[in-house]
Design an enzyme around this catalytic site. Structure first.
Site, PDB file in Angstrom:
ATOM      1  N   GLY A   1     -34.722  -2.535  -5.990  1.00  0.00           N
ATOM      2  CA  GLY A   1     -35.742  -3.123  -6.558  1.00  0.00           C
ATOM      3  C   GLY A   1     -36.411  -2.321  -8.055  1.00  0.00           C
ATOM      4  O   GLY A   1     -36.232  -1.600  -8.478  1.00  0.00           O
TER       5      GLY A   1
ATOM      6  N   LEU B   1     -29.471  -9.140  -5.701  1.00  0.00           N
ATOM      7  CA  LEU B   1     -30.213  -7.821  -6.443  1.00  0.00           C
ATOM      8  C   LEU B   1     -30.098  -6.709  -5.642  1.00  0.00           C
ATOM      9  O   LEU B   1     -30.324  -6.136  -4.517  1.00  0.00           O
ATOM     10  CB  LEU B   1     -31.724  -8.129  -6.206  1.00  0.00           C
ATOM     11  N   ASP B   2     -29.066  -5.735  -6.259  1.00  0.00           N
ATOM     12  CA  ASP B   2     -28.497  -4.093  -6.279  1.00  0.00           C
ATOM     13  C   ASP B   2     -27.991  -4.408  -4.580  1.00  0.00           C
ATOM     14  O   ASP B   2     -28.067  -3.115  -4.206  1.00  0.00           O
ATOM     15  CB  ASP B   2     -30.360  -3.586  -5.684  1.00  0.00           C
ATOM     16  N   GLU B   3     -27.816  -5.296  -4.209  1.00  0.00           N
ATOM     17  CA  GLU B   3     -26.662  -5.705  -3.001  1.00  0.00           C
ATOM     18  C   GLU B   3     -25.338  -5.417  -3.665  1.00  0.00           C
ATOM     19  O   GLU B   3     -24.170  -5.909  -2.255  1.00  0.00           O
ATOM     20  CB  GLU B   3     -26.841  -6.509  -1.639  1.00  0.00           C
TER      21      GLU B   3
END
Lengths: 313, 313, 313, 313
Positions: free
Chosen positions: B229, B255-257
């Site tokens: 995040g 997100l960011d995964e």
């Protein structure tokens, strides 16, 4: 002896898994082989090799190949394969490799059965870090080897080797080292697949290398070709370098000039004394030497002139 | 425009050499192809693939293969080959791959002609380090790509992009980002092979990813999954970590995964302020993103679920 | 010129913050000074230096000290302090340092006001990576310097320097380099505090060093003392090393033999061609040179014989 | 017991030299002390501390200082000094520190005589790598500590500890761990200066920490805060990270949340199984833990809230 036997049976499982995923999940009846091929490059080698293996029932589980140039270069290939009853299949496979790969394509090949761990003798002197790191990794089953003997020119490390259950042989080296080398050859010739000089600090003669009939790996306590020869940490301090390193290499007749297998470095600063460099360097030396021994014993290294091809994972 | 054209012709040579030795020494009439194959493992795949290539006259110059397990795993293979007049040979080769590799073995394959560089759009915001590092490596011919456009949600970097001769398009993003994304799609859909988010700092929607029809690579300014995040450097300072890092990954809906391509770290200490972490981290971010873009554009990456197989050199 | 002026005012703030926390949070009326002290060690130096600073109203915000030995060694100390109206206080402070530190303790000292950024000239040739990295960090305000001039013996990089608003001076070097050096001295003597050879690839003469009157930092594209002299990457490939490196050092009369400031390495393998080594090494060169320039300009380096003391954060 | 005594006398010399140059070259009558000072920053602290030390005849051989901000921050300082007959001088020195540093400046201080090595108990479970690395470095005299006891909740490692001559105490931990902790406290409370959890794999209670009266250092087998809790390597494999790491931290009531002392990472790839990550991670764990223990025992660490200040060399 009982201890050694126990190690041996424990280590059997280790040898099967040491190749990583390639060798995992095999039952007792399936063999895992490693085939190294090298020589002048030409079209069709990968196809020819994989055809031979497939024809004999092998399943290729890992293949890496390197050509030094697109046309006219040197070719090297490492292939790991699974084959039920490898020992029984080996003669017919070898005959085909001789005919099609050596004869037909002019390449050299060597076939390694992972069921046969390499027999390794370790030479040491007075410092323990490289020796103990190898023995400890062997005991943890990280290295797919049988350590057969520790040879030392000083008796100091006998007590530290004792708990590992490996024979410790003290062979003093005096002015004329030919006597010691003769004793080494009596102990080892024909009985080892690799000799590791774990900070042995003695130069071995060309004659010894020839008669030994097995490769020798040395750890030099500098980032070669910087600080070749004796006293590299003192030289490093004197020059004021900001990193010190270590180099594992095959031993040839020329001191510190053999093919490099692995190198690494650690950061140092003006606050470090020569003794600090020795201590920080020791951590690099043991790591570099252990990696080199592992890669050699996993049949990952092809020597090409004075350079090495190291096939990673 | 003349500048762009000039770059394009200069970059042609770069594309041929970017694969290293595999692609070196080729004259204008020899093509170099890269074949990616992936799917459920079974015996004989390497042999089957190399047989098809050899039959079509290809010389395999680099081959790497990975199986997640000896039996029942996932198989992936990258093969680089030289083939005279690749463009002309492609239809027949593709037909055989369809029949023998896809049909016969149940595998997916993709064939990449190194003569066709990937078209890349770079998205940026206000910080220049990742964007400039990509442009600079492109101008030095280190990256086998055509940079077609720089898209930014702020106008700040226009002057820094100008000397590179790449169109700079300012697309402001307001509260409702659907308008901006529609504009992005008008600019890019069907016209790029890859979008790189070079510290773009905006979340892209699932709909955008679907309609774009090309992969998207993002650089996240932390060692994921730590500090997911916003504000990772402030979080890192607050937690008192001793290393900060960066992560390049494919963008998915989460997100960011997405699948991680590359990560690296740099040492920090109690003396570093958050601003120092930002500065030290910037060097890691640009290095990690440039490596990820290079590997993607050299067809080294196979996505397997939420993980990547990255075939090194 | 307008561009240069703009940069200069922007960079003022940078100079105040470039020292990290030590220099943060200062209003315009508080100065930050750095005091370097070196010489033969004896008891009481730290106390004496801090007493002088405290007496003049300075608050020590960072202090690092190094002695080469407990007794009879060489002493070096870097002290950062905050002092309202440093410029006005300087004469009296200097007088006390002269009397108590130089006279009383036999030490050398130098006092640096962070309000006066070091004036730096960068010498380049045809490769851009080290030059651009320095200019880019200067523009980002990462380096507390004024870049006054770029000097090059080839005109190739003029267009790349132009956007930075720094004068680019082409001084060709022919067989007899004395003419070029005379031109360099006309341009720079008395006008710069540091010359940086950013892959300048020319040897500078002892006479030039003497007449310049400012230190010169060079980047050598190898891990010295390995591969001294020309062509280090080709030599590295030939020797088969597994890491290549770079070395930033002060230039002395002896080529590649000056005091080392910083070194770093990157991993390479048998798959890397000489051109690959050049490319991977370039990333290390620019990083190492930028760190060395930063440390010099933050007054972190004390030269002790042929070695450096580098005071970290 | 004889073995322990022998170690102890051997280690005496080690304690004197473990601080590097600061402590080198001392004869038997000169003491070396380390003074840590921390608290709210204000002008004059460095001067005041060095004045006290100089007044008592100490020669400062190493000084590092850190302020979190120029004004209103937190101050921390580590000073190493040589002082003839430190033991005799200590009471008077302590009285002055109490009056001038604690009373006058509102700071906390602690004084450590390097002649008194810290007494360390190591807790282990079934894996040997962290435990053996600490014991091995202790035997090599790299760590300035007395290892008093090895405590383990399983008997497996008794034979590996035996050659080091350290008491090995097996304290099983059952469902209710209060009984085991009571036994630990009987063994250790008041008898150790530090407890090291060397992959002990058991959570210690807040009550234990309070009653122990000594700091506890743990090694967590991930790069915190990534992969907090159990099974970090399996989680890392599942997430597909490209680096795995380890974190040494002080133990607080909150699991894996204490102040971080040191972290490091190693590169991994898609070819690594979870078991490979465990093996590669083990090398990082032992290195990170050994560094953390060394730094703590060299009095290099000041805890500031949930962060650490680690004074390097």
């Amino acid at each position: 002896m009982a201890g050694v036997t126990a190690r041996r049976s424990r280590a059997s499982a280790a040898a099967l898994t040491a190749g990583g995923p390639a060798a995992a999940g095999l039952d007792g009846t399936t063999g895992v082989g490693r085939l190294l091929v090298q020589g002048p490059d030409r079209p069709g080698i990968v196809s020819a090799v994989s055809a031979v293996l497939t024809r004999h029932g092998a399943n290729i589980v890992s293949l890496r190949q390197h050509s030094t140039d697109t046309v006219g270069g040197q070719f090297a290939q490492r292939t790991v394969f699974a084959l039920p009853d490898l020992a029984a299949a080996r003669p017919a496979l070898a005959a085909d490799l001789d005919r099609e790969i050596a004869g037909g394509l002019g390449l050299r090949w060597s076939l390694h059965d992972t069921a046969h761990r390499k027999r390794v003798a370790i030479f040491a002197s007075r410092t323990d870090h490289c020796l103990l790191d190898l023995l400890w990794r062997w005991r943890r089953r990280e290295l797919p080897i049988d350590v057969t003997t520790v040879v030392a020119n000083h008796p100091d490390l006998a007590a530290e080797v004792e708990p590992f259950g490996i024979p410790f042989v003290h062979v003093p080296v005096t002015g004329d080292k030919s006597e010691a080398e003769a004793e080494h050859l009596r102990l080892l010739a024909g009985r080892v697949d690799l000799v590791v000089l774990a900070r042995y600090m003695q130069i071995v003669s060309a004659g010894f290398l020839q008669r030994l009939g097995a490769p020798v790996i040395n750890i030099h306590h500098s980032f070669l070709p910087a600080f070749i020869g004796a006293g590299p940490y003192a030289k490093a301090k004197d020059r004021g370098v900001k990193l010190v390193g270590a180099t594992a290499h095959y031993v040839t007749e020329d001191l510190d000039e053999g093919p490099i297998i692995e190198q690494d470095v650690v950061r140092v600063s003006h606050t470090d004394t020569v003794q600090d460099l020795v201590q920080k360097g020791a951590d690099v030396e043991r790591a570099v030497l252990s990696r080199a021994v592992r890669w050699h014993c996993e049949d990952r290294i092809v020597v090409d002139g004075n350079q090495t091809v190291v096939f990673g994972r």
